[in-house]
Scaffold this active site. Structure first.
Site, PDB file in Angstrom:
ATOM      1  N   ASP A 227       0.806  -1.221   0.000  1.00  0.00           N
ATOM      2  CA  ASP A 227       0.000   0.000   0.000  1.00  0.00           C
ATOM      3  C   ASP A 227       0.841   1.275   0.000  1.00  0.00           C
ATOM      4  OD1 ASP A 227      -2.843  -0.906  -0.008  1.00  0.00           O
ATOM      5  OD2 ASP A 227      -2.146  -2.030   1.719  1.00  0.00           O
TER       6      ASP A 227
ATOM      7  N   TYR B 125      -9.692  -0.767   2.599  1.00  0.00           N
ATOM      8  CA  TYR B 125      -9.185  -0.755   3.965  1.00  0.00           C
ATOM      9  C   TYR B 125      -8.813   0.645   4.433  1.00  0.00           C
ATOM     10  CZ  TYR B 125      -8.547  -5.323   6.128  1.00  0.00           C
ATOM     11  OH  TYR B 125      -8.743  -6.509   6.780  1.00  0.00           O
TER      12      TYR B 125
END
Lengths: 687, 687
Positions: free
Chosen positions: B315, B399
């Site tokens: 990420d 998320y």
């Protein structure tokens, strides 16, 4: 005379209050009643404990299921007395029938050491000629004996003296001034005190002597801080207020908060006991735990030199986490709107006593409960969590244990323990080698390596009493890299191993697999996942018991040999190192190992009423930062719902801010907290 | 025209503000300047990143040591652009000299995917005939294509397409209504998007098809909560206020708080970067860390079925924790008195952009800092702690990662990460077997097993740059039970293993020994303990990397193979999975494994400037409780001073209550909070 008092007490109770909940601790009146009944039959005995004799689970669950029709469990007192000559009696007094229903002499045991037992040692030590002689050898003149202090510990176990004589070991210290911390001036010898005769019967003297340290005091009190420049003045106050009061309701000792129902018990041994923990799942009151408590602990020290092997306190079983509990103060120990509960005990003479504010119950903001923003359009939700904290703090001589039972809105139960207080210290000569068994935290002060190992007793009731424990290990999938089944090597799964017997369930932590344990009800599957409803034990501070197999601590602290044990429920199995812990030899090991042996290590624990015993804690290698008073070191254990709910159970907690894509598109602001200026929660914004 | 703009910007900067701290992120003006300079020389290119080119450490430390006389490090921009044809250029612009000082074409790499890159995929997907065809197969008519959504991820690595073409994989979803959560309706196929041509170049279609789920929506927005009975109404507000303001001072981006000095940086990649962390130890400003950041992360999913192996998001390296950062709101994300900092970025077209309130800085009450009561006389001290929290939150598609850097008064630095947001989901047919690779969290919704593995980069500076890392294992002493040296078997000690080379330092967690790692300065011993001053890494959520050795994730995420790596400091080694992460094949492994190989795995890391890389995180086996939005799951890493101070450094924090034995004896109350009614901290007491 005794009868009069008894009648008087009975009247008092019946006139003034509704009957206590069957799991409520004994009231002072009930303690007085029990004492009066025992006095009547057994005369002048010393009281060691008078505590609630908890109802048998079968009776209790029948009553809980139908409090109107099922018989109300009898109120009874579980009593330990020491009769003249040191004879120990265990008894049960039926408080409804006003009679003793069990009474037996228990030879060869020593009940725990009370605060009164501890208090009297120092006075004896100061006057003992042999102690005075030893002090003189270290450079302390006879006229300074009022500067001598001792932390009396139970002797633990010393094979030279056995179990029959009630003994304490006096860990010796010196204070130059009454306000100095004595832990800066440990003395090198250790008197043994006979609690019956109130005499020093022996002194352990090391082969190499260590004269009294000449170092300056190392204090934490105001005068010493002032001398070094004073207190910092740049801390601005933080106010935490609940102008509309708390979000929980207290009925008797039952708390209702955010779908949780919890009965708060307390006893001299375990301190807080949480009973009958339920979760209101959309109107369906679901059982979660029948009883949760810290049931035992052991603090082994790692210095093999004699007599330091005796330093391995079972603080709950040898002294009582309840007996040592602090009276808590607002803004010092807890902040916000607090509900306190008192604790009632008996003293040696049989009088009931009260510790005010023994239990603190309060809410805290818990930060973000959940949040999500859609990256496409900034539609979002952010919801803050709240937690309920039920806490007590106990002082075990030098150390403080702060115990926080925390309930979360997402169904999680958390046990936090903070360790603080003062290191146990031993003396060392300038330049002396610690041999790695300790650290010189200040000149002349050797703080020995030690572990704090706690035993959490989980009497599970996950959607009913019949539960099964599974070990869960994150495990790589089969098939090598390049194989058809696992071409890229990325397969992994939760390997679940069912414990069918207590022997299988004796298990250790595995950090590499992130091992957890699930307490499941295999009779009930989650409708979506088709997996059993369960609560998962997530615990990451799980060191091995470092004292070796077959050694003194290993024998005495059987519960600490493994991270997890599972037993079939039995009413009388509460204390995993035994009912009476001081001076047990560990031959045979009391408590958990004995119960498992007795029931048969291959008895079934599959789909039955089980108790999970979890040992966790930490290993402490002291450093100077921990001295003269130790910054709190926290530990956390979680019990988390897994496949228990059909969705996040906290979706109906009002969000702080939420807006949907439609609202974003319509340019409407959504609901929740303001983005500028004072927000509804009273916060202010800095620019 | 371009020149004019540049001159204008230059004037603007010099006229308006003092020079930035050399580690301050680039201002919007500086970004604009850099862009203008590049535009001038290289014309119309797409900007991927314009961020601070951090000063070389040697220059920076010289300047920090003597800001008056040492040359001020040059302000420079680290630039990544994508020129027409997809050619990637890495460059450095000297902002003082106003010139490009480095410029190179970097073939065979893909810079990270920006939010703009992500945003455009969904529009293309909805119009693509092959996608429309696939939707029809699943039961979604052509006229409903506006109900189709996708989370575009970088393709990770797919050997069929290699690295040269810039690709995204579109994880497909459906929304019955625009406000429904699409994660309840995952679709079973996966289009591949070419970012250069803006076309779908391929669709991965599973062998068994899974028609659109017919389950009812599973939402968390207000309307759906209202439908099920509405929000709970029994939560009373908790107000947290600081009427006198905060206890920290902010000078530029340097925070001073409770002896700590911290420079708060921020970049598009790592988000918060903490620089030049010092502790004022009684007037002596001591170095602790030169730079702390979350440097990378990887989220491997455990389903081996094609093409799920591609789900292993880096990420930070593939999207940027800074680029994805949330704008924070008072009372929603943080409570109390807040200081915010904004974050400046460049967009694709070269314009500077701002995320308001990207960083939240605030204080919190931290509960009991230390407490002790003397059991003899109830003399006592109880001191409450305070913490400073520097946080940001970023949204990585489904998320949310909430990152909290926490400073404590006892010298501890804590990194907390809370995981929340929404599970990545995949479709499943009724009755389909998950094979253990995931959980059906709702009908038709398969949430795959995954890990979140974070890489904490610790550029240590423990009393100076030359540090050494030791592995510390709690270890049983030698000598069997009954032997002279270990008669009772209780001996244990901290076994310290020095890492002299990067190869030795590649180490895993050991839960059984409670393994920690000490970053020590062996040139400086604690005067009391005679042990090196150090900071200890205490981290307990340290699962193994579950993807297998030699597999795709193992190759690409070299940093995650071990819990700890240690390297000799090098200015250009920031990103442990490489500078440009998307579409790396892992052959050879970029970042950490390559650096170690290049420097020589047997190079010395003993008593030199070192960086410790720590991979921690958790393995997540989803359950229905995690859906439709996941309660935050926390993780904690601690960096604790050990043998760094000569005593508890927080002794001068004003106690809430304290009284000495003298005060007890004199009947005086000591100092501190009141025992009844309103306390000085504004709390109120319930009875």
């Amino acid at each position: 005379m005794v009868v009069d008092r008894l009648q008087q007490l009975t009247l008092q109770v019946s006139a003034s209050s509704p009957p206590p909940h069957p799991l409520d601790p004994l009231t002072t009146s009930e303690i007085d009643t029990a004492v009066a009944i025992i006095r009547k039959e057994h005369g002048k005995v010393n009281f060691n404990a008078v505590t609630l004799d908890e109802p048998r689970k079968a009776e209790m669950t029948a009553w809980l299921a139908n409090p109107e029709k099922a018989p109300r469990p009898t109120r009874a007192a579980d009593v330990v007395v020491i009769a003249p000559g040191g004879k120990v009696y265990d008894g049960v007094v039926d408080l409804d029938a006003k009679k003793i229903v069990e009474w037996k002499h228990t030879p060869g045991v020593q009940p725990l050491i009370t605060m009164e037992d501890l208090q009297e040692v120092e006075h004896v030590v100061r006057k003992d000629p042999k102690v005075i002689e030893q002090c003189a050898i270290l450079g302390i003149p006879k006229e300074d004996m009022h500067k001598i202090y001792c932390d009396p510990w139970t002797i633990g176990y010393d094979e030279r003296f056995g179990t029959d004589v009630r003994l304490q070991q006096a860990l010796m210290y010196y204070r130059p001034h009454v306000d100095d911390s004595q832990y800066t001036y440990p003395l090198d010898f250790c008197p043994i005190y006979n609690a019956e005769t109130k005499q020093i019967i022996h002194i352990d003297i090391p082969p190499v002597r260590r004269p009294l340290s000449k170092a300056a005091p190392n204090n934490y009190h105001a005068e010493s801080i002032e001398k070094e420049g004073g207190y910092r003045t740049d801390l601005k106050p933080i106010h935490i207020t609940q102008p509309e009061g708390v979000s929980f309701a207290v009925k008797g000792r039952t708390i209702e908060w955010q779908n949780w129902g919890i009965h708060v018990g307390f006893n001299y041994r375990e301190g807080i006991v949480l009973n009958n923990i339920t979760y209101n799942d959309k109107g369906n009151i679901r059982d979660v735990f029948y009883r949760l408590s810290l049931a035992e602990m052991v603090v082994p020290y790692g210095n093999p030199e004699h007599p330091h092997q005796r330093k391995h306190a079972f603080d709950l079983g040898e002294y009582g986490g309840g007996y040592m509990t602090n009276s808590l103060s607002l803004g010092c120990d807890c902040k916000g709107a607090i509900h306190y509960m008192d604790a009632a005990f008996v003293n040696r003479a049989g009088a009931s006593t009260i510790v005010k504010n023994a239990i603190c119950i309060h809410e805290e903001d818990a930060g973000i409960l959940y949040k999500h923003t859609d990256f496409r359009d900034e539609s979002m939700i952010v919801t803050r969590g709240r937690k309920l904290v039920i806490s007590h703090i106990f002082t075990a001589a030098n150390y403080e244990y702060c115990v926080y039972w925390i309930f979360h809105q997402d169904g999680t139960v958390q046990l936090d323990i903070k360790l603080t207080g003062i290191l146990n210290t031993y003396s060392m000569n300038p330049g002396e080698d610690t041999h790695g068994w300790g650290t010189e935290v200040y000149p002349g002060v050797n703080a020995h390596n030690h572990q704090h190992l706690f035993c959490l007793r989980v009497d599970a009731n996950v959607d009913g009493p019949n539960n099964t424990v599974f070990q869960v290990d994150a495990t790589r999938g089969p098939g090598e890299v390049g194989s058809a089944e696992n071409k890229y090597g990325n397969a992994f799964y939760a390997k679940k191993t069912k414990y069918t017997t207590p022997r299988e369930a004796m298990s250790d932590y595995d950090g590499a697999t992130g091992r957890t344990w699930e307490i499941a009800n295999t009779n009930k599957l989650n409708p979506y996942s088709k997996k059993p409803v369960s609560y998962k034990l997530v615990s990451r501070e799980v060191p091995s018991l470092l004292p070796k197999e077959g050694g003194l601590v290993w024998k005495r602290a059987g519960f600490a040999r493994h991270a997890v044990h599972v037993t079939k429920y039995s009413d009388d199995q509460i204390h995993p190192a035994g009912r009476h812990v001081p001076q047990t030899s560990g031959e045979p090991s009391q408590g958990l190992p004995m119960w498992i042996e007795q029931a048969g290590p291959n008895a079934s624990i599959d789909n039955t009423d089980i108790v999970l015993w979890h040992t966790f804690g930490l290993t402490h290698f002291p450093t100077p930062e921990d001295f003269p008073i130790m910054p709190a070191e926290p530990m956390t254990v979680l019990l988390r719902p897994r496949n228990f709910f059909t969705r996040n159970p906290a979706l109906d907690v009002p969000p702080s801010f939420a807006r949907t894509p439609s609202q974003v598109a319509a340019g409407s602001g959504g609901c929740g907290c303001s983005k500028k200026g004072a927000s509804p929660d009273g916060s202010s914004v800095l620019v």
